[in-house]
Motif scaffolding. Structure first.
Motif, PDB file in Angstrom:
ATOM      1  N   MET A 147      58.064  35.258  56.352  1.00  0.00           N
ATOM      2  CA  MET A 147      58.528  34.277  57.338  1.00  0.00           C
ATOM      3  C   MET A 147      57.487  34.149  58.443  1.00  0.00           C
ATOM      4  O   MET A 147      57.095  35.140  59.046  1.00  0.00           O
ATOM      5  CB  MET A 147      59.863  34.743  57.963  1.00  0.00           C
ATOM      6  CG  MET A 147      60.989  34.987  56.980  1.00  0.00           C
ATOM      7  SD  MET A 147      62.386  35.893  57.726  1.00  0.00           S
ATOM      8  CE  MET A 147      61.711  37.567  57.734  1.00  0.00           C
ATOM      9  N   MET A 243      59.867  32.694  50.464  1.00  0.00           N
ATOM     10  CA  MET A 243      59.332  32.284  51.759  1.00  0.00           C
ATOM     11  C   MET A 243      60.382  31.469  52.510  1.00  0.00           C
ATOM     12  O   MET A 243      61.039  30.594  51.934  1.00  0.00           O
ATOM     13  CB  MET A 243      58.067  31.442  51.562  1.00  0.00           C
ATOM     14  CG  MET A 243      57.476  30.882  52.856  1.00  0.00           C
ATOM     15  SD  MET A 243      55.967  29.898  52.584  1.00  0.00           S
ATOM     16  CE  MET A 243      54.784  31.210  52.220  1.00  0.00           C
ATOM     17  N   ALA A 244      60.536  31.781  53.808  1.00  0.00           N
ATOM     18  CA  ALA A 244      61.387  30.984  54.691  1.00  0.00           C
ATOM     19  C   ALA A 244      60.556  30.578  55.901  1.00  0.00           C
ATOM     20  O   ALA A 244      59.809  31.399  56.449  1.00  0.00           O
ATOM     21  CB  ALA A 244      62.621  31.767  55.125  1.00  0.00           C
ATOM     22  N   VAL A 245      60.709  29.340  56.339  1.00  0.00           N
ATOM     23  CA  VAL A 245      59.877  28.806  57.419  1.00  0.00           C
ATOM     24  C   VAL A 245      60.756  28.314  58.558  1.00  0.00           C
ATOM     25  O   VAL A 245      61.611  27.432  58.359  1.00  0.00           O
ATOM     26  CB  VAL A 245      58.988  27.652  56.909  1.00  0.00           C
ATOM     27  CG1 VAL A 245      58.079  27.160  58.046  1.00  0.00           C
ATOM     28  CG2 VAL A 245      58.165  28.086  55.713  1.00  0.00           C
ATOM     29  N   MET A 257      52.311  28.193  57.161  1.00  0.00           N
ATOM     30  CA  MET A 257      53.069  28.696  56.010  1.00  0.00           C
ATOM     31  C   MET A 257      52.765  27.922  54.732  1.00  0.00           C
ATOM     32  O   MET A 257      52.834  28.473  53.633  1.00  0.00           O
ATOM     33  CB  MET A 257      54.560  28.685  56.330  1.00  0.00           C
ATOM     34  CG  MET A 257      54.930  29.641  57.467  1.00  0.00           C
ATOM     35  SD  MET A 257      54.361  31.339  57.195  1.00  0.00           S
ATOM     36  CE  MET A 257      55.479  31.844  55.895  1.00  0.00           C
ATOM     37  N   ASN A 258      52.420  26.658  54.862  1.00  0.00           N
ATOM     38  CA  ASN A 258      51.975  25.912  53.682  1.00  0.00           C
ATOM     39  C   ASN A 258      50.699  26.520  53.126  1.00  0.00           C
ATOM     40  O   ASN A 258      50.536  26.652  51.903  1.00  0.00           O
ATOM     41  CB  ASN A 258      51.748  24.443  54.037  1.00  0.00           C
ATOM     42  CG  ASN A 258      51.265  23.640  52.844  1.00  0.00           C
ATOM     43  OD1 ASN A 258      51.960  23.467  51.860  1.00  0.00           O
ATOM     44  ND2 ASN A 258      50.037  23.146  52.934  1.00  0.00           N
ATOM     45  N   GLN A 261      51.664  29.703  51.362  1.00  0.00           N
ATOM     46  CA  GLN A 261      52.301  29.424  50.069  1.00  0.00           C
ATOM     47  C   GLN A 261      51.247  29.170  48.993  1.00  0.00           C
ATOM     48  O   GLN A 261      51.366  29.641  47.858  1.00  0.00           O
ATOM     49  CB  GLN A 261      53.232  28.222  50.175  1.00  0.00           C
ATOM     50  CG  GLN A 261      53.985  27.951  48.870  1.00  0.00           C
ATOM     51  CD  GLN A 261      54.491  26.528  48.758  1.00  0.00           C
ATOM     52  OE1 GLN A 261      54.367  25.746  49.699  1.00  0.00           O
ATOM     53  NE2 GLN A 261      55.031  26.185  47.611  1.00  0.00           N
ATOM     54  N   CYS A 267      54.089  31.899  44.595  1.00  0.00           N
ATOM     55  CA  CYS A 267      55.030  31.646  45.689  1.00  0.00           C
ATOM     56  C   CYS A 267      55.724  30.307  45.482  1.00  0.00           C
ATOM     57  O   CYS A 267      55.063  29.278  45.357  1.00  0.00           O
ATOM     58  CB  CYS A 267      54.300  31.651  47.034  1.00  0.00           C
ATOM     59  SG  CYS A 267      55.409  31.463  48.455  1.00  0.00           S
ATOM     60  N   GLU A 269      58.421  27.019  46.399  1.00  0.00           N
ATOM     61  CA  GLU A 269      58.645  26.167  47.564  1.00  0.00           C
ATOM     62  C   GLU A 269      59.482  26.928  48.588  1.00  0.00           C
ATOM     63  O   GLU A 269      60.456  27.592  48.236  1.00  0.00           O
ATOM     64  CB  GLU A 269      59.356  24.881  47.163  1.00  0.00           C
ATOM     65  CG  GLU A 269      58.477  23.887  46.436  1.00  0.00           C
ATOM     66  CD  GLU A 269      57.372  23.341  47.323  1.00  0.00           C
ATOM     67  OE1 GLU A 269      57.651  22.983  48.486  1.00  0.00           O
ATOM     68  OE2 GLU A 269      56.223  23.289  46.846  1.00  0.00           O
ATOM     69  N   PRO A 270      59.122  26.850  49.866  1.00  0.00           N
ATOM     70  CA  PRO A 270      59.824  27.652  50.871  1.00  0.00           C
ATOM     71  C   PRO A 270      61.192  27.108  51.222  1.00  0.00           C
ATOM     72  O   PRO A 270      61.464  25.918  51.071  1.00  0.00           O
ATOM     73  CB  PRO A 270      58.890  27.585  52.087  1.00  0.00           C
ATOM     74  CG  PRO A 270      58.157  26.298  51.923  1.00  0.00           C
ATOM     75  CD  PRO A 270      57.976  26.121  50.441  1.00  0.00           C
ATOM     76  N   GLN A 272      63.273  25.907  54.078  1.00  0.00           N
ATOM     77  CA  GLN A 272      63.051  25.379  55.415  1.00  0.00           C
ATOM     78  C   GLN A 272      64.281  25.657  56.277  1.00  0.00           C
ATOM     79  O   GLN A 272      65.404  25.360  55.870  1.00  0.00           O
ATOM     80  CB  GLN A 272      62.768  23.878  55.372  1.00  0.00           C
ATOM     81  CG  GLN A 272      61.505  23.519  54.606  1.00  0.00           C
ATOM     82  CD  GLN A 272      61.199  22.030  54.652  1.00  0.00           C
ATOM     83  OE1 GLN A 272      61.871  21.250  55.318  1.00  0.00           O
ATOM     84  NE2 GLN A 272      60.154  21.627  53.936  1.00  0.00           N
TER      85      GLN A 272
END
Length: 297
Positions: A147, A243-245, A257-258, A261, A267, A269-270, A272
């Motif tokens: 994150m 992944m969390a953004v 974060m992109n 990734q 990894c 897609e996060p 959001q």
């Protein structure tokens, strides 16, 4: 011997949503005379471990909403306080607080507790440090939850960071409760107090003051170790990632974060988190539940 201060226990009494018992480690090699604190929740005998690493200027209180979710899986949940933060001792000299000082402490703590099958959970300095740990002991790490963080390979000069740095470094008296409310506006007064609780006065804040300076002017060892993490994550990482953004974070938000990734092998897609800023863990219950679903845990 490193000169340290120890926050009085009375500062930690009756903190909101922090019912966790303390655990301490002393006399790790190179850290003689320094007592470190960590939370150890869930099943101490479990083969599965969640290792939760906080950043600047927070402590294990940051993970209060995620710890119960991870513990409910039957796993062991470890949340250390970095040296200089939380219930850990506070070296009073900023010169003590180097990248390698904090990284080596975490490596030693992992070995001391003999942690394996680790799901590494990182944000902010928890990632700047934590993302360089698996390359040193890859056999111990199994999953990554990342994150709003990155790798520190060059001086950071973006305006959002310079504002953050100024908010920490410039005041003669740093009001951490006010600082936290600026960057995590969902906090109530009790939660903001809890974040400030480890630091009774300015003499306790050397680590807090030093971290932004290290980002603005990283030492050579930091650059070399962090650069070595790039090929690890892009080619050698065999674990699963979530992944969390926090989308409102102007410093370590969607753009950074992109990039992460794209860097981390496999990894997805996060997730959001539209209302989250830098401190994504303030929306931690939802993030933890989504991560567990992703991992089928």
């Amino acid at each position: 011997m490193t000169q340290v201060l120890r926050t009085p226990e009375t500062r930690f009494e009756n903190l909101k949503d922090y019912p966790f018992g303390p655990n301490y480690v002393s006399e790790l090699k190179g850290y003689e005379g320094i007592r470190g604190h960590y939370l150890d929740e869930g099943d101490a005998g479990s083969d599965e471990v969640f290792l939760l690493l906080h950043g600047e200027p927070t402590w294990s209180y940051l993970y209060r909403k995620m710890i119960p979710v991870f513990a409910e899986t039957g796993a062991r949940v470890i949340a250390p306080d970095l040296i200089g933060f939380g219930k850990s001792d506070k070296p009073v000299s900023e010169q003590t607080h180097t990248f390698e000082f904090h990284r080596n402490y975490l490596l030693q703590l992992i070995e001391h507790l003999n942690l394996n099958n680790i799901t590494l959970v990182v944000q902010d300095w928890g990632g700047l440090l934590g993302l360089t740990l698996p390359q040193a002991m890859p056999e111990r790490f199994k999953r990554l939850i990342i994150m709003n963080t990155g790798l520190l390979m060059e001086p950071v000069t973006q305006p959002a960071f310079l504002e953050w740095k100024s908010d920490i470094v410039d005041p003669e008296e740093l009001a951490l409760d006010t600082f936290m409310k600026k960057y995590a506006p969902t906090l109530d007064d009790e939660e903001a107090y809890a974040y400030a609780a480890p630091f009774p006065d300015e003499s306790y804040k050397a680590a807090v003051r030093k971290m932004p300076k290290m980002v603005a002017n990283p030492e050579q060892a930091c650059i070399e170790i962090s650069s070595a993490a790039v090929p690890f994550w892009s080619t050698q990482w065999q674990g699963h990632t979530f992944m969390a953004v926090g989308m409102k974070d102007k410093m370590l938000g969607p753009v950074v974060m992109n990039h992460m990734q794209q860097l981390i092998k496999g990894c997805p897609e996060p997730m959001q988190v539209p209302e989250a800023g830098h401190f994504v863990q303030e929306f931690g219950k939802e993030v933890a539940e989504a991560a567990l679903k992703h991992f089928n845990l």
